[in-house]
Design a protein around this motif. Structure first.
Motif, PDB file in Angstrom:
ATOM      1  N   VAL A  74       0.845  -1.198   0.000  1.00 35.48           N
ATOM      2  CA  VAL A  74       0.000   0.000   0.000  1.00 35.48           C
ATOM      3  C   VAL A  74       0.881   1.248   0.000  1.00 35.48           C
ATOM      4  CG1 VAL A  74      -1.696   1.325   1.331  1.00 35.48           C
ATOM      5  CG2 VAL A  74      -1.941  -1.154   1.123  1.00 35.48           C
ATOM      6  N   ARG A  75       1.926   1.224   0.804  1.00 33.08           N
ATOM      7  CA  ARG A  75       2.834   2.374   0.877  1.00 33.08           C
ATOM      8  C   ARG A  75       3.515   2.620  -0.468  1.00 33.08           C
ATOM      9  NH1 ARG A  75       6.028   0.504   4.525  1.00 33.08           N
ATOM     10  NH2 ARG A  75       4.682   1.072   6.265  1.00 33.08           N
ATOM     11  N   GLU A  76       3.816   1.531  -1.194  1.00 32.29           N
ATOM     12  CA  GLU A  76       4.455   1.657  -2.506  1.00 32.29           C
ATOM     13  C   GLU A  76       3.456   1.946  -3.623  1.00 32.29           C
ATOM     14  OE1 GLU A  76       6.352  -2.092  -2.884  1.00 32.29           O
ATOM     15  OE2 GLU A  76       7.927  -1.659  -1.409  1.00 32.29           O
ATOM     16  N   ASN A  77       2.185   2.088  -3.264  1.00 27.71           N
ATOM     17  CA  ASN A  77       1.119   2.352  -4.227  1.00 27.71           C
ATOM     18  C   ASN A  77       0.933   1.189  -5.214  1.00 27.71           C
ATOM     19  OD1 ASN A  77      -0.954   4.196  -4.818  1.00 27.71           O
ATOM     20  ND2 ASN A  77       0.137   4.965  -6.615  1.00 27.71           N
ATOM     21  N   SER A  78       1.173  -0.034  -4.733  1.00 26.46           N
ATOM     22  CA  SER A  78       0.955  -1.222  -5.560  1.00 26.46           C
ATOM     23  C   SER A  78      -0.389  -1.883  -5.250  1.00 26.46           C
ATOM     24  CB  SER A  78       2.070  -2.249  -5.324  1.00 26.46           C
ATOM     25  OG  SER A  78       3.316  -1.712  -5.711  1.00 26.46           O
ATOM     26  N   PHE A  79      -0.856  -1.756  -4.003  1.00 27.11           N
ATOM     27  CA  PHE A  79      -2.160  -2.288  -3.588  1.00 27.11           C
ATOM     28  C   PHE A  79      -3.011  -1.145  -3.058  1.00 27.11           C
ATOM     29  CE2 PHE A  79      -0.839  -6.919  -2.354  1.00 27.11           C
ATOM     30  CZ  PHE A  79      -0.557  -7.179  -3.692  1.00 27.11           C
ATOM     31  N   ARG A  80      -4.318  -1.328  -3.174  1.00 29.66           N
ATOM     32  CA  ARG A  80      -5.252  -0.363  -2.609  1.00 29.66           C
ATOM     33  C   ARG A  80      -6.208  -1.089  -1.661  1.00 29.66           C
ATOM     34  NH1 ARG A  80      -9.714   3.450  -5.844  1.00 29.66           N
ATOM     35  NH2 ARG A  80     -10.498   4.520  -3.974  1.00 29.66           N
ATOM     36  N   ARG A  81      -6.419  -0.501  -0.509  1.00 29.66           N
ATOM     37  CA  ARG A  81      -7.363  -1.056   0.473  1.00 29.66           C
ATOM     38  C   ARG A  81      -8.737  -0.483   0.175  1.00 29.66           C
ATOM     39  NH1 ARG A  81      -5.947  -0.360   6.796  1.00 29.66           N
ATOM     40  NH2 ARG A  81      -7.738  -1.375   7.791  1.00 29.66           N
ATOM     41  N   LEU A  82      -9.708  -1.380   0.052  1.00 28.48           N
ATOM     42  CA  LEU A  82     -11.037  -0.997  -0.416  1.00 28.48           C
ATOM     43  C   LEU A  82     -12.033  -0.867   0.746  1.00 28.48           C
ATOM     44  CD1 LEU A  82     -11.130  -3.492  -3.425  1.00 28.48           C
ATOM     45  CD2 LEU A  82     -10.725  -1.018  -3.579  1.00 28.48           C
ATOM     46  N   LEU A  83     -12.605   0.321   0.890  1.00 23.36           N
ATOM     47  CA  LEU A  83     -13.656   0.611   1.875  1.00 23.36           C
ATOM     48  C   LEU A  83     -13.453  -0.118   3.210  1.00 23.36           C
ATOM     49  CD1 LEU A  83     -16.877   0.591  -0.375  1.00 23.36           C
ATOM     50  CD2 LEU A  83     -15.375   2.500   0.224  1.00 23.36           C
ATOM     51  N   PRO A  84     -12.440   0.271   3.967  1.00 20.19           N
ATOM     52  CA  PRO A  84     -12.141  -0.421   5.231  1.00 20.19           C
ATOM     53  C   PRO A  84     -13.330  -0.533   6.182  1.00 20.19           C
ATOM     54  CG  PRO A  84     -10.381   1.111   4.669  1.00 20.19           C
ATOM     55  CD  PRO A  84     -11.489   1.365   3.697  1.00 20.19           C
ATOM     56  N   ARG A  85     -14.142   0.512   6.268  1.00 18.15           N
ATOM     57  CA  ARG A  85     -15.264   0.469   7.211  1.00 18.15           C
ATOM     58  C   ARG A  85     -16.264  -0.633   6.875  1.00 18.15           C
ATOM     59  NH1 ARG A  85     -17.013   6.745   8.619  1.00 18.15           N
ATOM     60  NH2 ARG A  85     -15.010   7.356   9.563  1.00 18.15           N
ATOM     61  N   GLU A  86     -16.398  -0.934   5.588  1.00 21.17           N
ATOM     62  CA  GLU A  86     -17.368  -1.945   5.167  1.00 21.17           C
ATOM     63  C   GLU A  86     -16.781  -3.355   5.122  1.00 21.17           C
ATOM     64  OE1 GLU A  86     -17.110   1.007   3.767  1.00 21.17           O
ATOM     65  OE2 GLU A  86     -19.116   1.849   4.139  1.00 21.17           O
ATOM     66  N   PHE A  87     -15.487  -3.475   4.800  1.00 17.80           N
ATOM     67  CA  PHE A  87     -14.947  -4.803   4.506  1.00 17.80           C
ATOM     68  C   PHE A  87     -13.893  -5.327   5.496  1.00 17.80           C
ATOM     69  CE2 PHE A  87     -16.537  -3.456   0.297  1.00 17.80           C
ATOM     70  CZ  PHE A  87     -17.354  -4.550   0.013  1.00 17.80           C
ATOM     71  N   ASP A  88     -13.300  -4.468   6.317  1.00 17.02           N
ATOM     72  CA  ASP A  88     -12.310  -4.963   7.278  1.00 17.02           C
ATOM     73  C   ASP A  88     -12.959  -5.920   8.279  1.00 17.02           C
ATOM     74  OD1 ASP A  88     -10.459  -3.350   6.069  1.00 17.02           O
ATOM     75  OD2 ASP A  88      -9.879  -2.279   7.897  1.00 17.02           O
ATOM     76  N   TYR A  89     -12.216  -6.926   8.687  1.00 14.69           N
ATOM     77  CA  TYR A  89     -12.663  -7.798   9.779  1.00 14.69           C
ATOM     78  C   TYR A  89     -11.434  -8.334  10.506  1.00 14.69           C
ATOM     79  CZ  TYR A  89     -11.549 -12.000   7.000  1.00 14.69           C
ATOM     80  OH  TYR A  89     -10.897 -12.983   6.279  1.00 14.69           O
ATOM     81  N   SER A  90     -11.638  -8.951  11.652  1.00  6.40           N
ATOM     82  CA  SER A  90     -10.525  -9.458  12.464  1.00  6.40           C
ATOM     83  C   SER A  90     -10.686 -10.945  12.732  1.00  6.40           C
ATOM     84  CB  SER A  90     -10.451  -8.711  13.804  1.00  6.40           C
ATOM     85  OG  SER A  90     -10.117  -7.357  13.600  1.00  6.40           O
ATOM     86  N   ILE A  91      -9.549 -11.617  12.885  1.00  4.40           N
ATOM     87  CA  ILE A  91      -9.542 -13.014  13.299  1.00  4.40           C
ATOM     88  C   ILE A  91      -8.626 -13.161  14.509  1.00  4.40           C
ATOM     89  CG2 ILE A  91     -10.067 -13.947  11.011  1.00  4.40           C
ATOM     90  CD1 ILE A  91      -7.146 -14.549  10.622  1.00  4.40           C
ATOM     91  N   LYS A  92      -8.927 -14.127  15.354  1.00  2.23           N
ATOM     92  CA  LYS A  92      -8.145 -14.369  16.561  1.00  2.23           C
ATOM     93  C   LYS A  92      -7.121 -15.464  16.297  1.00  2.23           C
ATOM     94  CE  LYS A  92     -11.721 -12.973  19.832  1.00  2.23           C
ATOM     95  NZ  LYS A  92     -10.989 -11.766  20.256  1.00  2.23           N
ATOM     96  N   TYR A  93      -5.898 -15.238  16.753  1.00  3.94           N
ATOM     97  CA  TYR A  93      -4.841 -16.239  16.647  1.00  3.94           C
ATOM     98  C   TYR A  93      -4.605 -16.894  17.994  1.00  3.94           C
ATOM     99  CZ  TYR A  93      -3.301 -15.989  11.870  1.00  3.94           C
ATOM    100  OH  TYR A  93      -3.238 -16.116  10.498  1.00  3.94           O
TER     101      TYR A  93
END
Length: 307
Positions: free
Chosen positions: A262-281
């Protein structure tokens, strides 16, 4: 003849040892005031500890007053005996540490791929601690999908595994590690990459081909993926990153793993509020597997490592 009362009965407690250590400092400082300075407590706190110890033992240990500080005969005997006790405790501690440092054998660990960039470095720090305390232990790490790691722990191939919690098996014990956040990404060649933020909607994003993990997922993750147009499966995060770079797919990656792209502008994060989720390790071990000294040493290191 009257029978003397037994004052010091029962087991020696941590409180008793603390009082004895205060007494040791008092004797070696030859003063309650100086002992307070050494222990970083008030003179009254030292005096209270000495009174507690004398009550516990049943006799006076020292004289204190205008004439100065001096040990009673009983106090001198207790000081000599206490020295033997504390020396024995130090010897025991050294012997326990020697067992750790002389541990030999293997520790086999299965780890889900690409956790090295997680900011909470519990895996790295616990392995470092184990190596320092038990330098002769051979560490074997295998990177595998979570379901393969679970099987490996159950059949004894792995001593311990680090996996996302999908479902709990009766034959495994679980140690919470940390949460991992995942975001939805596209590569720089994907049509969504240059779409203005204001034009992005969940509906428009869900129309695109999506990568999903090939291994078992908990129900809440299955619910997330069912909304997408599934067009590819991968066994690990690196496989997902390869497909994202083609510009033909969108897919979920851990935010810590995708951060550099993302920092290198190679990937884009799409609508974090709608699509982000978490998993427990969690760290998993085989139930009842408590006799392995190498594993127990690592678990001690893991429990004692927070970052």
């Amino acid at each position: 003849m009257a029978t003397s009362k037994m004052h010091f009965t029962g087991q020696i407690s941590d409180f008793d040892l603390r009082l004895l250590r205060v007494f040791k400092v008092v004797v070696e400082s030859n003063s309650f005031t100086a002992a307070g300075v050494e222990l970083n407590v008030s003179r009254s706190a030292v005096s209270a500890s000495m009174l507690d110890l004398e009550h516990r033992l049943g006799f006076k240990l020292c004289e204190r007053g205008r004439s100065g500080f001096s040990l009673t005969d009983a106090g001198r005997q207790i000081y000599e005996n206490m020295q033997q006790l504390l020396d024995s405790l130090d010897t025991f501690r050294d012997q326990v540490n020697a067992i750790h440092s002389s541990l030999k054998g293997d520790l086999s660990i299965g780890i889900t791929d690409n956790l090295i960039t997680v900011r909470q470095m519990r895996i790295v720090n616990s392995l470092q601690r184990l190596k320092r305390e038990a330098p002769d232990v051979k560490i074997n790490i295998r990177m595998m999908p979570p379901n393969e790691i679970e099987k490996g722990v159950l059949n004894g191939f792995f001593h311990i595994g680090i996996v996302p919690t999908a479902r709990e098996h009766a034959g495994l014990e679980y140690i919470p590690m940390y949460d991992e956040k995942l975001g939805l990404y596209c590569g720089e060649q994907h049509p969504l990459f240059n779409t203005p933020e204001i034009e992005l909607t969940p509906k428009s994003i869900l129309e695109h081909d999506t990568i999903v993990p090939a291994y078992a997922q908990p129900e809440y993750m299955q619910h997330i993926y069912r909304k997408h147009k599934i067009a590819a499966t991968v066994s690990d995060r690196e496989g997902a990153a390869f497909l994202l770079m083609t510009g033909c797919f969108i897919g979920y990656l851990p935010t810590h793993y995708a951060e550099n792209w993302v920092r290198e502008n190679s990937f884009r994060r799409l609508l974090p509020r709608e699509f982000d989720y978490s998993i427990k390790y969690t760290a998993i071990t085989k139930s009842g597997n408590h006799s392995d000294l190498v594993l127990n040493s690592y678990l001690t290191a893991l429990h004692g490592t927070e970052y």
